[in-house]
Design an enzyme around this catalytic site. Structure first.
Site, PDB file in Angstrom:
ATOM      1  N   ASN B 163       0.802  -1.232   0.000  1.00  0.00           N
ATOM      2  CA  ASN B 163       0.000   0.000   0.000  1.00  0.00           C
ATOM      3  C   ASN B 163       0.840   1.290   0.000  1.00  0.00           C
ATOM      4  OD1 ASN B 163       0.742  -0.675   2.569  1.00  0.00           O
ATOM      5  ND2 ASN B 163      -1.114   0.128   3.519  1.00  0.00           N
ATOM      6  N   GLU B 264       4.066  -3.479  12.518  1.00  0.00           N
ATOM      7  CA  GLU B 264       3.050  -2.456  12.239  1.00  0.00           C
ATOM      8  C   GLU B 264       1.904  -3.168  11.548  1.00  0.00           C
ATOM      9  OE1 GLU B 264       3.647   0.317  13.502  1.00  0.00           O
ATOM     10  OE2 GLU B 264       5.819   0.422  13.671  1.00  0.00           O
ATOM     11  N   CYS B 288     -13.911   8.863   1.548  1.00  0.00           N
ATOM     12  CA  CYS B 288     -14.066   7.440   1.235  1.00  0.00           C
ATOM     13  C   CYS B 288     -12.795   6.750   0.755  1.00  0.00           C
ATOM     14  CB  CYS B 288     -15.255   7.242   0.299  1.00  0.00           C
ATOM     15  SG  CYS B 288     -15.025   6.491  -1.261  1.00  0.00           S
ATOM     16  N   GLU B 464       8.484   3.309  14.567  1.00  0.00           N
ATOM     17  CA  GLU B 464       9.288   3.374  13.356  1.00  0.00           C
ATOM     18  C   GLU B 464       9.650   4.762  12.875  1.00  0.00           C
ATOM     19  OE1 GLU B 464       7.861   0.726  10.278  1.00  0.00           O
ATOM     20  OE2 GLU B 464       9.464  -0.502  11.077  1.00  0.00           O
TER      21      GLU B 464
END
Lengths: 484, 484, 484, 484
Positions: B163, B264, B288, B464
């Protein structure tokens, strides 16, 4: 119960033989109990509740309920309770030390020394409680501020061994209670009563019910009880001290619930004695009690081995409760087996027995082992690779600094290393080259509440004392953004 | 290879389709390769080496060899290399963004935005490298000083998702390289090429061979390659971003070797909109795309749902490489399946479809999903409990602040929470009552290199980014005693 | 103007002979100028604006106006400007070094060395700018939170000497500009042009007009201009490097306006050479250029004095611009007078002249002084109590460590001390017993941007570099309470 | 002596009317004494030694001698002495509060409140003592390490006012004694006995002779004694609380000896009440006792002024020793003069007297002033620019936030500001726009031991409490290089 004790206490109330859960003194659900043996006589002298997995739920739920309000208690109040606890333990130091001696075999002076060392933690963490700070900063993105605050993680579980039954608990509990966590302690089967004295005094000090809880158990039930604690959904942190083998198991079980884990594992810590050391300084304090692997530079090997043999001969073996005793029994009969096999293995691998016969003392009742010093030790011996909890010390001759460093580091462990030298250049080199979580430089003792305690490599992770780091280990850090 | 790309780069050299190990561009030992698909068309556009467990040894050994010298490189030099890397990535920002768009489907402006965000990490960690400090203190024991120094832990492994393929890597690698660790990255099968551009530029920036390594692999080989990396004796740290399910597995595998782990994990982060919020501010930025669970106070529920429907309608769906696109495809076809089933489930549980048909766009080649907004959502719906990587947003009405907090916290996750209110008392209350590693207050974006990134509860552990904390995560702290 | 320079620059633009005020290059209001002399020839080679008190108002007001917006510039932008400034100075290092040599007489390699050292500050403070953090904590009073934030104090004035004209400025300006302050520099009359190159490059780097300003002035006008700057209502901070006598005056003037003051004052720093030192290491780097007071243990006194005489003989005296020169002239003719009187005094008090004739070199134009080494020095000599800026070194024999420490500390100053020993116990003892703001241990150089710079006792107060401390010196800390 | 006191103590021993120097209770050399008056009756009730400059030498030398050993006392021991001091003061809280009431006129509940607040400092600094840390870092220059250690600066002098005679001392002494400094306190002529109780208990707590010393003096001798203390060569630090005028003088005198100075000067702190505030919250606690300048937004001006008048009417004026008293006399007759002239001036400048007659209460013996509230106040009034130590409060109406901020900042002072609002955006804006060392947000009280105390602008410099900062103020930081 306390009336049958083989020793006399100033305050009999501190001896407790039931567990503390949610502020109440309770039996195991099964009503079973297990025996506790005096290593100095080999005789059973008391029994404690033998808790099992079925005792976990109620205890964790109590600790969680206590957490919901304890986390909101002002940090000054937490500090005051810690300081009161510190004062009460200090007041009962000699009584508690006696119990430690009957559980572990330690000479009474050593037990008192453990108390003094352990009280460093309650004292220290009282000061830490109010010094937990977050930060504010201005990020590069315009119009924002970042706030970081620190919040206690929740219920913490402590699984502890028998070698320092008081110090381990106060180190772990001090950090957790300062941070705002509640705690459940599962002590070693050898040492239930020393931790129960602490529980009794924690209540007296004002900690609310459920903040500090103790579940004792037998050797047989230890695995299942420990696993049940580690798996409970409401437990957020596990702190374990013990063997590397079990430590890995604890980490594995905790991985399922993504719990935070602190592990303080095996040591087998090396001592390095260089030719420019002060030999007297180097020999003191390691007289075969604390050190197993001692690397000695060849030019001083003869002198140093004579010195250490002579110092060890001066030890007086006996029941820990006698004032003159400077060397007690080992704590468990398993310890005797291991020590005998290590010495036998060392001799068969070329070691010279410079002192002792390498065997347990016969016909004395307790678990006594005649102190042994092995000369000309080498890396093939078991003792080069295993921890020993018995008076067995091995001297490894070496030629150069490089060789010494290489051999000291040649282990999967990394708890502590010690070196003795007066040269400042060598001091810096070793400072950076030895692989260990803690280094003692011209000292055989490298621990205090004020400095981070913890190993590297397979000696574990997490830190259990020191400024800021230990309380942080019991804490979540949250970071927060503001956009205006 | 690069000549066949479906897009044009300013500098073709940055597109690499072999792996970087020890400074060399290599195939998998098996010579196998796997396909990479453009989610905007559904077509294969390139292939990458399909490494397996047999490729691990050589890579880890190279990283360890590099570590032995890299750890001694002065921290200023490390800072300069990081800053040079930063400058080179900045120079190639648009080329890299194109690759990200063809791997993930993101609109090009979003890919560029990711680059800008990600560059915060290289910049930040350049400054961190020289600020790693130890401490000196005087303990209570007389005649001693305690020194604490910090040393890099060794080879670190990064396992990353698709992602944010650039930002994840720069966050993890920035901290590790600043601290003096070397790194092996295993990117997601969807995004091998974006990380390979970073590897190419790291070499150009001056990082020695073996300091930054990349092993790409297919979906099939991901489990076995990842496990082999986690189990390798010389790997000391694993940092993983991904699902909670896999995160637990990583933690379990790492427990055998007692390796340090940073996780994570999943989010499903709630947004809370109170009646005293600035609705325009609340609606912006969460249209959205990023938010799934939106809790809206009943008195403003009508107004807010109209606003968010209207803003979402304004999105332009299309291939990410087109300038006008503001909503790209989802990255994988699995994402389409999940989104469809979530909407279907929501409707069957009483949800109203305020926008969209809840289905993938038919006959367009790519993985497009028509944006869906679900009104009157409730806790029984899948979407209340699962992450979504598709344009599906659910609006949950609520009455009171207590109810909103309770529902926001009613999840095993704790990555981030967002709330919108103008009242200062409520601001403080929520600040302390919401259970999340990160909070956004009047903003839908709560991450920057300067602040600690990381979740709590089952969203993982370790931090992190941020001052000090992230480099510390890649570091051993040693404490050392001096007796004079 | 630049066309008449006695040397050639790669980029003539950096040579500026007007002042920078609010981004413009200006004359003094009086239009007067003063002469700058090359100490290597004694000839005037350029002139600079002779500003007076009447030039202060406009400059401070410009700096204040710039402050109002500069304080709100995001810290990342400030960091980027600092880094760009760093890069530009680095690019023009050799040109700037030439100017320094013609101003101060330093050998060109030393001037370049100063630039390299000085660039440590711009580099370092670029990283500091973004790391200014406040804190959040929970006090004992219920229902409150305490926030501490840090804000830049306002216009800062730097009054600097000629010995390190570049390094002094970059140290002071680096901290101020990182913190968000604006600055007005008044350089020494000997070295106006080196600081004006920095001003030129600061503008190029992007710092807005008014952020960095320079007012040059003659020796005559220095007191009145400096006082006017210190008294101006809008000046909030004064940082001064120079003599203790003038430092006290600056503090006194600033007391009227309650301005924050940082003072880096006189040194006369002792070197201690113990019998267990590495003599070669001890002799290097202090070869009569930097050290005046050298205490040598008697057992090695003969050997060490031979070594230092021999090393000093190897120096090549000449104009600083010649490559072979390793010893330049002193900077001012006042320096020659002082050095002659110190040597004369030393001989009359029992000192032996081991090298040199203690006099200036005759008939050479420049301000050259033949290097002098005084043996058997004692505490009654001027050189034991005064700073020297000429190649005069005095060797003081001593018997015991206690004596050496007592004599090193026997001064009102406390800038730096240096000692050479290989014994680790002595290292710790001296570490704590020598009274100085900085200690060099087995090194004659104890300064770098990364560590706090500053003296104790009458050597001043405040710190000018190091992590956190230097920027904090340019900052107000505000603490803030919240009651909810 | 104590037998003649106008009140009864539980422990008469704590009342001391001689000074403590080097552990002994002594007269002034001149044998002179000065009178102390009860502001509630105007009558002399005791006398104290009137020390002069001739008493300084012996005292400073004793403090320096004590410093030589006290600095080496382990920080844990220092912490334990502080905590014992804390416990003893806590034990004698009510007795000490009585003395404070007879010295200052404060109602007894306020005196007890001061003790409770002041004990925050001894408690806090006990924890700080052991947390003084240095740092280790690795600089860019190869082969080096930088160590920074912190050492106590030496003898510190505290010059304190009468308004918080206990809290001021414990704040200043707590920091100094924790850091390892010794201290000489010169209390205000109004309040010698309260500090002498602290001195008595410090001795009981275990602090060695010479560590804490007190020199009392009359108003006449205050300037000469203070100057002699500030000028003494062995005094290294002066901490002063009082007026800005005298603070500048202290700074000037200290400049000659380059002594470190901490100044906590005048306030005249503004309160800002916005229309979105909770008026009840805003009115509580500032009822004309603590606040002078109150800025009220016009839309709520009527409501707020009624509320504050009503609350002030509820105060019960009387002798501080009576339980029902909630408003005591002012401390000095000079305070009455000033208050009368301020009210007169306000009315002549257009102010409305909303409460009171603006005059002292006639024929009551003590220094009583009828509480006065001035409406429609403006910037031309004296009360807008001067501190008041009497029950006079002025209400300034304002229209906009910008106007309020501008007027709050329109003063050379910057000690504290207070604002009341419920809007989160405004909260952040004011947080950054108000110029003050401390801000109270929705609270009229912004001080606690845990947070830095100190003003900006002409309200002084230096910080006197809080984590790390206060002890650092009493400390030299040394930085040290190691070259190997």
């Amino acid at each position: 119960m306390a009336s049958e004790l083989p020793f006399k206490l100033n305050n009999k109330d501190i001896f407790r033989d039931n567990c503390l859960v949610n502020g109440e003194w309770v039996e195991a659900q099964s009503k079973k109990r297990f025996d506790v043996v005096d290593p100095g006589t080999g005789k059973i002298w008391a029994t404690a509740p033998d808790n099992g997995p079925e005792d976990v739920d109620k205890t964790v739920e109590a600790a969680q309920a206590a957490f919901e309000s304890y986390r909101k208690v002002n940090s000054r109040t937490r500090a005051q309770w810690l300081l009161k606890w510190d004062a009460l333990i200090r007041e009962h130091r000699d009584d508690i030390a006696k119990i430690v001696t009957y559980e572990t075999g330690k000479p009474i002076a050593e037990s008192q020394g453990e108390l003094d060392y352990a009280l460093g933690f309650t004292w220290w963490f009282a000061g830490e409680a109010e010094r937990i700070q977050g930060t504010i900063s201005t990020p590069a993105a315009p119009g924002r501020r970042v706030f970081t605050i620190k919040q206690p993680i929740g219920v913490a579980v402590a699984l502890t061994p028998w070698n320092f039954p008081i110090a381990m608990i106060l180190r772990k509990a001090g950090a957790a209670l300062a941070a705002g966590c509640t705690m459940i302690v599962k002590p070693s089967p050898e040492t239930p009563f020393s931790v129960l004295t602490l529980a009794y005094l924690a209540l007296q000090a004002g900690f609310p019910p459920g903040v500090f809880n103790v579940l004792t158990t037998s050797l047989d039930n230890t695995p299942s009880l420990s696993e049940a604690l580690c798996r409970h959904e409401l437990v957020k942190k596990v702190t374990f001290t013990g063997s590397t083998r079990v430590g890995k198991l604890v980490a594995k079980i905790c991985s399922d619930g993504l719990k935070k884990v602190t592990l303080e594992l095996g040591g087998n810590c090396p001592f390095l004695i260089f030719e420019d050391a002060d030999l007297e300084q180097a020999a003191n304090g390691q007289a075969c009690i604390t050190a197993n692997r001692v690397y000695v530079q060849k030019s001083i090997y003869e002198d140093f081995s004579k010195l250490i043999v002579q110092k060890t001969k001066g030890l007086v073996m006996g029941h820990g409760s006698e004032q003159k005793t400077t060397l007690g029994p080992v704590t468990t009969s398993r310890g005797l087996d291991k020590a005998e096999s290590q010495v036998k293995d060392a001799v068969s691998n070329g070691g010279k027995l410079l002192l002792g016969n390498g065997q347990r003392t016969k016909d004395v009742g307790g678990y006594f082992f005649e102190p042994a010093i092995i000369g000309d030790a080498n890396r093939d011996m078991l003792i080069a690779n295993e921890e020993t909890f018995a008076p067995v010390l091995a001297l490894f001759p070496f030629d150069t600094e490089e060789e010494a460093v290489q051999r000291a580091n040649d282990t999967s462990m990394g708890l502590a290393s010690y070196y003795f030298t007066k040269n400042v250049d060598r001091t810096w080199r070793l400072f950076e080259n030895l692989e260990a979580g803690m280094l003692g430089i011209n000292t055989g003792n490298s621990s205090a509440a004020e400095s981070p305690f913890g190993g590297i490599k397979e000696s574990g992770y997490g830190k259990e004392s020191g400024k800021d780091v230990a309380v942080n280990d019991a804490i979540n850090s949250n970071s927060n953004f503001v956009f205006t």
